[in-house]
Design a protein around this motif. Structure first.
Motif, PDB file in Angstrom:
ATOM      1  N   GLY A 206       1.197  -1.563   0.276  1.00 61.84           N
ATOM      2  CA  GLY A 206      -0.048  -0.023   0.197  1.00 61.84           C
ATOM      3  C   GLY A 206       1.139   0.729   0.370  1.00 61.84           C
ATOM      4  O   GLY A 206       1.052   2.260  -0.850  1.00 61.84           O
ATOM      5  N   LYS A 209       2.654   1.920  -3.325  1.00 61.70           N
ATOM      6  CA  LYS A 209       1.503   2.774  -4.563  1.00 61.70           C
ATOM      7  C   LYS A 209       1.404   3.495  -4.213  1.00 61.70           C
ATOM      8  O   LYS A 209       1.428   4.468  -5.224  1.00 61.70           O
ATOM      9  CB  LYS A 209       0.039   1.422  -4.210  1.00 61.70           C
ATOM     10  N   HIS A 210       1.008   4.362  -2.845  1.00 67.24           N
ATOM     11  CA  HIS A 210       0.437   5.274  -2.825  1.00 67.24           C
ATOM     12  C   HIS A 210       2.125   6.202  -3.259  1.00 67.24           C
ATOM     13  O   HIS A 210       1.932   7.869  -2.695  1.00 67.24           O
ATOM     14  CB  HIS A 210       0.201   5.813  -1.610  1.00 67.24           C
ATOM     15  N   GLU A 220      -4.669  10.361  -3.234  1.00 71.54           N
ATOM     16  CA  GLU A 220      -6.074   9.582  -2.760  1.00 71.54           C
ATOM     17  C   GLU A 220      -6.018   9.231  -1.468  1.00 71.54           C
ATOM     18  O   GLU A 220      -6.079   8.061  -1.088  1.00 71.54           O
ATOM     19  CB  GLU A 220      -5.720   8.187  -4.020  1.00 71.54           C
ATOM     20  N   GLN A 222      -8.899   9.201   0.468  1.00 73.16           N
ATOM     21  CA  GLN A 222      -9.972   7.982   0.715  1.00 73.16           C
ATOM     22  C   GLN A 222      -8.876   6.584   0.613  1.00 73.16           C
ATOM     23  O   GLN A 222      -8.919   5.322   1.746  1.00 73.16           O
ATOM     24  CB  GLN A 222     -11.271   7.968  -0.103  1.00 73.16           C
ATOM     25  N   ASP A 223      -8.851   6.305  -0.063  1.00 71.97           N
ATOM     26  CA  ASP A 223      -7.824   4.552  -0.263  1.00 71.97           C
ATOM     27  C   ASP A 223      -6.604   4.312   0.717  1.00 71.97           C
ATOM     28  O   ASP A 223      -6.890   3.753   0.645  1.00 71.97           O
ATOM     29  CB  ASP A 223      -7.130   5.041  -1.934  1.00 71.97           C
ATOM     30  N   ILE A 224      -5.836   5.616   0.892  1.00 74.53           N
ATOM     31  CA  ILE A 224      -4.940   5.610   1.955  1.00 74.53           C
ATOM     32  C   ILE A 224      -5.750   5.274   2.918  1.00 74.53           C
ATOM     33  O   ILE A 224      -5.442   4.491   4.154  1.00 74.53           O
ATOM     34  CB  ILE A 224      -4.264   7.235   1.948  1.00 74.53           C
ATOM     35  N   GLU A 225      -7.013   6.577   3.824  1.00 74.68           N
ATOM     36  CA  GLU A 225      -7.349   5.971   4.564  1.00 74.68           C
ATOM     37  C   GLU A 225      -7.594   4.367   4.666  1.00 74.68           C
ATOM     38  O   GLU A 225      -7.964   4.381   6.356  1.00 74.68           O
ATOM     39  CB  GLU A 225      -8.100   7.026   5.300  1.00 74.68           C
ATOM     40  N   GLU A 226      -8.488   4.397   4.126  1.00 72.94           N
ATOM     41  CA  GLU A 226      -8.853   2.292   3.751  1.00 72.94           C
ATOM     42  C   GLU A 226      -7.584   2.002   4.177  1.00 72.94           C
ATOM     43  O   GLU A 226      -7.851   0.808   4.737  1.00 72.94           O
ATOM     44  CB  GLU A 226      -9.694   2.235   2.045  1.00 72.94           C
ATOM     45  N   GLY A 227      -6.649   1.388   3.476  1.00 75.46           N
ATOM     46  CA  GLY A 227      -5.549   0.975   3.696  1.00 75.46           C
ATOM     47  C   GLY A 227      -5.436   1.105   5.333  1.00 75.46           C
ATOM     48  O   GLY A 227      -4.687   0.061   6.258  1.00 75.46           O
TER      49      GLY A 227
END
Length: 255
Positions: A206, A209-210, A220, A222-227
């Motif tokens: 993760g 990727k980010h 991103e 929201q995607d980071i927070e989900e990770g």
């Protein structure tokens, strides 16, 4: 296995995959068919959840000299833009990537290096970007990688002058992440690969990727927070904390 014995070869050993360039007589340049093979290999490792590390190595005294531009003379050959799309796939590959730069990296071969997360070189390593000298405009992803990894001034210097630089200068400007002696390259590659393969997969992949996306100004959130939430609720974070307390290596499961 590729039909062409000089084409790239993929091997997988547990969490570590290796793509080997096997055309040393032609400085490991890549033909259109080689690019299709690379595309297939990237797809394979992306779908293999156990693979956490992908390494690129070259046979002989060169790492890679990029696209076989002589193929551009054939009406059926894809544009160098297609080469760029394959390198974009390397940059966005799921595993953490390492380039073991055993010698010369030229043209698009330099972009393969920059698409990787780590770039280990040897004292004999060297590079140059001859696009302008050959009359070829470079593709967008490659120019973006040069700027994000090396900065605008170095990107202009290397693209517009086609200057050849050696290992120490490659290290100074950030093209290489480290230099080791020739006889230590394989050992250092294995050492780094094992280190990375021992990390917690959710956070390792993760974050990789980010970081690449943020380098492109794509945050991103929201995607980071989900990770973050996924890692915090995983069994791996409990194992990591316990291993830290017990002063042992963690045994992560990626869940």
């Amino acid at each position: 296995m590729p039909k062409n014995e000089t084409g790239p070869e993929l091997t997988v050993d547990g969490a570590i995959a290796t793509i080997r360039f096997r055309n040393p007589d032609y400085a490991n340049r890549l033909s259109p068919n080689d690019l299709l093979t690379l595309r297939d290999y990237i797809s394979v490792v992306n779908q293999s959840k156990e693979v956490l590390v992908l390494r690129f190595v070259g046979e002989g005294k060169y790492f890679c000299s990029g696209y076989d531009i002589s193929s551009l003379a054939a009406t059926s050959a894809p544009s160098s833009l297609f080469f760029g799309k394959i390198i974009d796939l390397i940059e966005s590959a799921r595993p953490v990537t390492i380039a073991a730069i055993n010698g010369g990296a030229y043209g698009g071969g330099t972009d393969i290096c920059l698409a990787c997360d780590f770039r280990i070189g040897v004292p004999a390593a060297n590079m140059f970007m001859p696009a302008a000298k050959l009359g070829l405009h470079f593709y967008p992803g490659g120019m973006a990688r040069y700027i994000s990894r090396l900065g605008l001034n170095q990107a202009k210097r290397l693209f517009l002058t086609a200057e050849k630089i050696e290992a120490e200068e490659m290290l100074r400007i950030g093209f290489l992440t480290e230099i080791v002696e020739d006889d230590q390259l394989a050992a250092r590659l294995d050492e780094l690969s094992q280190l990375l393969a021992g990390m917690a997969p959710i956070s390792l992949l993760g974050i990789k990727k980010h970081l690449n996306l943020i380098a492109k100004a794509q945050v991103e959130a929201q995607d980071i927070e989900e990770g973050v939430r996924l890692s915090e609720s995983s069994s791996d974070i409990l194992e990591g904390a316990l291993a830290w307390k017990e002063k042992r290596l963690p045994q992560f499961k990626g869940i």
